[in-house]
Design a protein around this motif. Structure first.
Motif, mmCIF file in Angstrom:
data_model
loop_
_atom_site.group_PDB
_atom_site.id
_atom_site.type_symbol
_atom_site.label_atom_id
_atom_site.label_comp_id
_atom_site.label_asym_id
_atom_site.label_seq_id
_atom_site.Cartn_x
_atom_site.Cartn_y
_atom_site.Cartn_z
ATOM 1 N N LEU A 91 75.310 78.296 -22.732
ATOM 2 C CA LEU A 91 74.499 78.477 -21.530
ATOM 3 C C LEU A 91 74.543 77.243 -20.639
ATOM 4 N N LEU A 92 74.516 76.059 -21.217
ATOM 5 C CA LEU A 92 74.590 74.832 -20.415
ATOM 6 C C LEU A 92 75.917 74.749 -19.666
ATOM 7 N N THR A 93 76.975 75.271 -20.275
ATOM 8 C CA THR A 93 78.280 75.318 -19.593
ATOM 9 C C THR A 93 78.238 76.289 -18.426
ATOM 10 N N VAL A 94 77.637 77.469 -18.635
ATOM 11 C CA VAL A 94 77.505 78.444 -17.557
ATOM 12 C C VAL A 94 76.663 77.872 -16.416
ATOM 13 N N MET A 95 75.617 77.123 -16.756
ATOM 14 C CA MET A 95 74.764 76.515 -15.737
ATOM 15 C C MET A 95 75.518 75.438 -14.956
ATOM 16 N N SER A 96 76.383 74.700 -15.620
ATOM 17 C CA SER A 96 77.189 73.699 -14.914
ATOM 18 C C SER A 96 78.201 74.377 -13.995
ATOM 19 N N TYR A 97 78.726 75.534 -14.427
ATOM 20 C CA TYR A 97 79.639 76.313 -13.571
ATOM 21 C C TYR A 97 78.894 76.833 -12.348
ATOM 22 N N ARG A 116 76.328 75.381 -10.901
ATOM 23 C CA ARG A 116 76.142 74.229 -10.002
ATOM 24 C C ARG A 116 77.454 73.871 -9.302
ATOM 25 N N TYR A 117 78.566 74.020 -10.018
ATOM 26 C CA TYR A 117 79.882 73.759 -9.406
ATOM 27 C C TYR A 117 80.118 74.700 -8.226
ATOM 28 N N LEU A 118 79.840 75.992 -8.430
ATOM 29 C CA LEU A 118 80.043 76.953 -7.345
ATOM 30 C C LEU A 118 79.109 76.672 -6.174
ATOM 31 N N ALA A 119 77.856 76.329 -6.483
ATOM 32 C CA ALA A 119 76.873 76.095 -5.422
ATOM 33 C C ALA A 119 77.238 74.893 -4.560
ATOM 34 N N ILE A 120 77.838 73.864 -5.157
ATOM 35 C CA ILE A 120 78.139 72.633 -4.419
ATOM 36 C C ILE A 120 79.572 72.624 -3.886
ATOM 37 N N CYS A 121 80.499 73.083 -4.693
ATOM 38 C CA CYS A 121 81.914 72.995 -4.317
ATOM 39 C C CYS A 121 82.422 74.238 -3.584
ATOM 40 N N GLN A 122 81.777 75.385 -3.800
ATOM 41 C CA GLN A 122 82.195 76.633 -3.146
ATOM 42 C C GLN A 122 80.979 77.316 -2.503
ATOM 43 N N THR A 156 78.740 85.734 -3.316
ATOM 44 C CA THR A 156 79.609 86.820 -3.801
ATOM 45 C C THR A 156 80.119 86.546 -5.213
ATOM 46 N N MET A 157 80.424 85.283 -5.524
ATOM 47 C CA MET A 157 80.964 84.951 -6.845
ATOM 48 C C MET A 157 79.889 84.953 -7.929
ATOM 49 N N MET A 158 78.651 84.649 -7.559
ATOM 50 C CA MET A 158 77.561 84.622 -8.529
ATOM 51 C C MET A 158 76.570 85.737 -8.197
ATOM 52 N N SER A 159 77.065 86.956 -8.169
ATOM 53 C CA SER A 159 76.223 88.121 -7.875
ATOM 54 C C SER A 159 75.341 88.445 -9.078
ATOM 55 N N LYS A 160 74.407 89.373 -8.883
ATOM 56 C CA LYS A 160 73.507 89.773 -9.966
ATOM 57 C C LYS A 160 74.290 90.351 -11.139
ATOM 58 N N ILE A 202 82.164 68.254 -9.202
ATOM 59 C CA ILE A 202 80.943 68.150 -8.396
ATOM 60 C C ILE A 202 80.812 66.765 -7.783
ATOM 61 N N ILE A 203 81.035 65.726 -8.593
ATOM 62 C CA ILE A 203 80.922 64.354 -8.093
ATOM 63 C C ILE A 203 81.963 64.079 -7.018
ATOM 64 N N THR A 204 83.182 64.600 -7.226
ATOM 65 C CA THR A 204 84.233 64.424 -6.215
ATOM 66 C C THR A 204 83.830 65.057 -4.893
ATOM 67 N N THR A 205 83.246 66.245 -4.967
ATOM 68 C CA THR A 205 82.798 66.927 -3.746
ATOM 69 C C THR A 205 81.642 66.189 -3.076
ATOM 70 N N ILE A 206 80.696 65.694 -3.883
ATOM 71 C CA ILE A 206 79.545 64.980 -3.330
ATOM 72 C C ILE A 206 79.985 63.709 -2.609
ATOM 73 N N LEU A 207 80.959 62.998 -3.161
ATOM 74 C CA LEU A 207 81.428 61.763 -2.549
ATOM 75 C C LEU A 207 82.069 62.006 -1.182
ATOM 76 N N LYS A 208 82.540 63.223 -0.958
ATOM 77 C CA LYS A 208 83.176 63.552 0.325
ATOM 78 C C LYS A 208 82.158 63.918 1.397
ATOM 79 N N ILE A 209 80.896 64.125 0.990
ATOM 80 C CA ILE A 209 79.858 64.501 1.953
ATOM 81 C C ILE A 209 79.506 63.296 2.826
ATOM 82 N N GLN A 210 79.389 63.527 4.121
ATOM 83 C CA GLN A 210 79.041 62.464 5.055
ATOM 84 C C GLN A 210 77.530 62.232 5.048
#
Length: 301
Positions: free
Chosen positions: A110-116, A118-124, A130-134, A217-225
């Motif tokens: 479950l912790l892996t699914v939760m990290s995935y 967060r990855y979608l929410a921040i990186c995509q 659409t990717m994380m539908s019900k 996630i960290i790579t994406t965050i570092l690119k945020i202005q």
């Protein structure tokens, strides 16, 4: 020589019998805190509309697993403290072994699914809805609970068919697979192989997936202005990162040891943390750092 053991003796968590009343009070407070906090998280995600999103759906499932985990250990521990003994029947040990293994292995996935998530929410973010539908969330959780059930069932059945003819002192305050295997007078090679396979596939595999998700996630965050945008993005996964660190640090310390070392007296502090403290702290970590859950709390009250 193969007399069936009917009960096991558990090592107590506390060693000073003169403070038994204090130990009972502390254990009861810990259990009540875990029950109330995790139950609130579950209720809040059901009745509060702003929490009807994938992240809180996964958090509510984590709360259910925490309830299963601590309920498999603390009631029996409280009973033994009140009665002044540390005995558990063979059948009770098998049930405790199954429920505790189930909650631990399921939480790993479950912790892996939760990290995935967060990855979608921040990186995509544009494709997140659409990717994380019900339907996807339900499918993921069915897989998480299914794999956890199968893993714990296989390992528990392998332990249950072993012969135990003495000694019957479990070097822990609960029935876990490795301390119980150390007491068997029959061959435990198959059980050991399955435990190590579970460690590699579920433990190491999920740990690497979590690390990969957070690297992206960290790579994406570092690119945020701007620092405000970076902090806002990081704050959405900081609670999950804290829970992952607490959970994995204790589990890795415990399960990287060979079975032979479990015959020696080991430090029970780590076991207490991941069996009792972590299920209590998880909902508090999310609640204290989450404005939406705080808002849900006051509205429910």
């Amino acid at each position: 020589n193969l007399t069936k053991v009917s009960e096991f003796i558990l090592e107590g968590v506390f060693d000073n019998p003169h403070l038994q009343g204090l130990y009972i009070a502390v254990s009861l407070c810990l259990y009540l805190t875990a029950i109330l906090s995790n139950s609130f998280v579950i209720i809040a995600t059901v009745v509060h509309p702003p929490l009807h999103i994938p992240m809180y759906f996964f958090i509510s499932n984590l709360a259910i697993l925490d309830l299963v985990c601590i309920s498999s250990v603390l009631p029996k521990m409280l009973e033994n403290l009140i009665l002044g003994k540390n005995i558990i029947s063979f059948e009770g040990c098998v049930v405790q072994l199954y429920t505790f293994t189930f909650s631990g292995s399921t939480e790993l996935i479950l912790l892996t699914v939760m990290s995935y998530d967060r990855y979608l929410a921040i990186c995509q973010p544009l494709h997140y809805i659409t990717m994380m539908s019900k339907r996807t969330c339900i499918f993921l959780m069915a897989g998480v609970w299914g794999v956890g059930t199968i893993n714990s069932l296989i390992n528990t059945l392998l332990v249950a068919q072993l012969d135990f003819c003495g000694p019957n002192l479990v070097q822990d305050f609960l029935c876990e697979i490795l301390p119980v295997l150390a007491l068997s007078c029959s061959s435990t090679s198959l059980s050991e192989i399955m435990v190590y396979m579970a460690d590699i596939i579920l433990g190491t595999g999920n740990f690497l997936l979590v690390i990969l998700s957070y690297c992206l996630i960290i790579t994406t965050i570092l690119k945020i202005q701007g620092s405000a945008g970076k902090w806002k993005a990081f704050s959405t996964c900081s609670s999950h990162l804290a829970i992952v660190g607490l959970f994995y640090s204790t589990v890795i310390y415990t399960y990287i040891q060979p079975i032979s070392t479990l015959l020696e007296k080991k430090n029970k502090t780590v076991s207490i943390i991941y069996a009792l403290v972590t299920p209590t702290m998880n909902p508090l970590i999310y609640s204290l750092r989450n404005k939406v859950i705080k808002e849900a709390f006051w509205k429910i009250v």
